[in-house]
Motif scaffolding. Sequence first.
Motif, mmCIF file in Angstrom:
data_model
loop_
_atom_site.group_PDB
_atom_site.id
_atom_site.type_symbol
_atom_site.label_atom_id
_atom_site.label_comp_id
_atom_site.label_asym_id
_atom_site.label_seq_id
_atom_site.Cartn_x
_atom_site.Cartn_y
_atom_site.Cartn_z
ATOM 1 N N ALA A 189 60.474 19.526 57.553
ATOM 2 C CA ALA A 189 60.631 20.796 56.841
ATOM 3 C C ALA A 189 60.554 21.955 57.830
ATOM 4 O O ALA A 189 59.573 22.092 58.557
ATOM 5 C CB ALA A 189 59.525 20.942 55.799
ATOM 6 N N GLU A 208 53.418 21.650 67.025
ATOM 7 C CA GLU A 208 53.424 21.994 65.596
ATOM 8 C C GLU A 208 52.625 20.914 64.892
ATOM 9 O O GLU A 208 53.073 19.772 64.792
ATOM 10 C CB GLU A 208 54.853 22.037 65.039
ATOM 11 C CG GLU A 208 55.726 23.107 65.670
ATOM 12 C CD GLU A 208 57.066 23.281 64.951
ATOM 13 O OE1 GLU A 208 57.390 22.478 64.060
ATOM 14 O OE2 GLU A 208 57.793 24.241 65.302
ATOM 15 N N GLU A 256 51.185 19.076 61.609
ATOM 16 C CA GLU A 256 51.717 18.975 60.246
ATOM 17 C C GLU A 256 51.055 17.819 59.489
ATOM 18 O O GLU A 256 50.724 16.790 60.076
ATOM 19 C CB GLU A 256 53.242 18.730 60.296
ATOM 20 C CG GLU A 256 53.944 19.679 61.257
ATOM 21 C CD GLU A 256 55.441 19.826 61.044
ATOM 22 O OE1 GLU A 256 55.988 19.166 60.149
ATOM 23 O OE2 GLU A 256 56.038 20.617 61.814
ATOM 24 N N ASP A 299 54.994 17.776 65.459
ATOM 25 C CA ASP A 299 56.438 17.984 65.573
ATOM 26 C C ASP A 299 56.657 18.816 66.832
ATOM 27 O O ASP A 299 56.776 20.033 66.783
ATOM 28 C CB ASP A 299 56.931 18.712 64.306
ATOM 29 C CG ASP A 299 58.401 19.084 64.371
ATOM 30 O OD1 ASP A 299 59.135 18.500 65.187
ATOM 31 O OD2 ASP A 299 58.815 19.969 63.578
ATOM 32 N N LYS A 339 64.125 18.710 68.729
ATOM 33 C CA LYS A 339 62.881 18.096 68.270
ATOM 34 C C LYS A 339 62.925 16.573 68.316
ATOM 35 O O LYS A 339 62.005 15.923 67.836
ATOM 36 C CB LYS A 339 62.590 18.564 66.826
ATOM 37 C CG LYS A 339 62.229 20.054 66.731
ATOM 38 C CD LYS A 339 62.232 20.531 65.285
ATOM 39 C CE LYS A 339 61.681 21.931 65.136
ATOM 40 N NZ LYS A 339 60.205 21.927 64.996
ATOM 41 N N THR A 394 54.898 23.289 59.650
ATOM 42 C CA THR A 394 53.752 23.739 60.451
ATOM 43 C C THR A 394 53.379 25.174 60.114
ATOM 44 O O THR A 394 54.257 25.992 59.794
ATOM 45 C CB THR A 394 54.052 23.604 61.960
ATOM 46 O OG1 THR A 394 52.823 23.504 62.680
ATOM 47 C CG2 THR A 394 54.839 24.791 62.511
HETATM 48 MN MN MN Z 1 57.867 21.343 62.270
#
Ligand code: MN
Length: 285
Positions: free
Chosen positions: A83, A141, A143, A172, A185, A255
Amino acid sequence: MRICRFDDDRLGVVRGDRVHDVTSVLDRLPAVRPPFPRHDLLIERLAAFRPLMEAAADTAPGRPVGGVRLLPPVMNPGKIVAAPVNYKKHLDEVHADAALHHGNQIHAIQRAGLFLKATSSVIGASGTVGVRFPDRRTDHEVELVAVIGRTASKVRKEDALACVAGYCIGLDMTVRGPEERSFRKSIDGYTVFGPWMVTADEIRDPADVDLTIEVNGQTRQNANTRDLVLSVAELIAFATAFYTLHPGDMLMTGTPEGVSPVLPGDVMVATIPPIGSMTVLVGEG
Ligand code: MN
């Protein structure tokens, strides 16, 4: 129940600070022939396997969890759904900082939709995140990650949490720049799952868990999933409106604010209290 994978593809049940080796239950998985399934056979059968794993754990001597090498908790995730900008304050910080948006138009998640990360990017908590392009920013990040437990298509929000087998912590990792998110990513090692998976019954409300990450002892991100723009249930409804989710698919929920760069030698400690904490090293890419 806390389920981990460790060392040479061992399966473990974590109780307190000890890992009990229950690898023997994997012998009960069906033999597979081509075409091989793309989903995770253990997660698909988790309800049936849980009592077998508990029984095996009862008789297996425990080893200190600190003494094993933790692998990603799910063997064969078919896809990793993620997301973008799913916390309002993170959306604000991305809009305000060219080092984060790089001139890309950043849309609210309802308009941007979700994205996919390559499964080849996944490492476990004992892996090292290798900074691939040292002249560019690599950010953490933290999450909350939901592990999908059943085949799910066009799921209503009200029914969505019944599709979740469990949760783990996710990092992430992201190289900042102008390319598509899924490209930036999906670098090898840029998706960290761990330290283990907790079954869904251990998190009564995924819309109220704290998540933090410290880098070298300094808190960088500290938030609660109540500030998610789209909740876990809404994300599952959103994803399954477009494609089918399968057992073992991983849903990274986004995040919060506070993303910042990491460098080789840094030590990240990510914590989500009902799951636990994982210490992940940053190294050369
Ligand atoms: Mn992310």
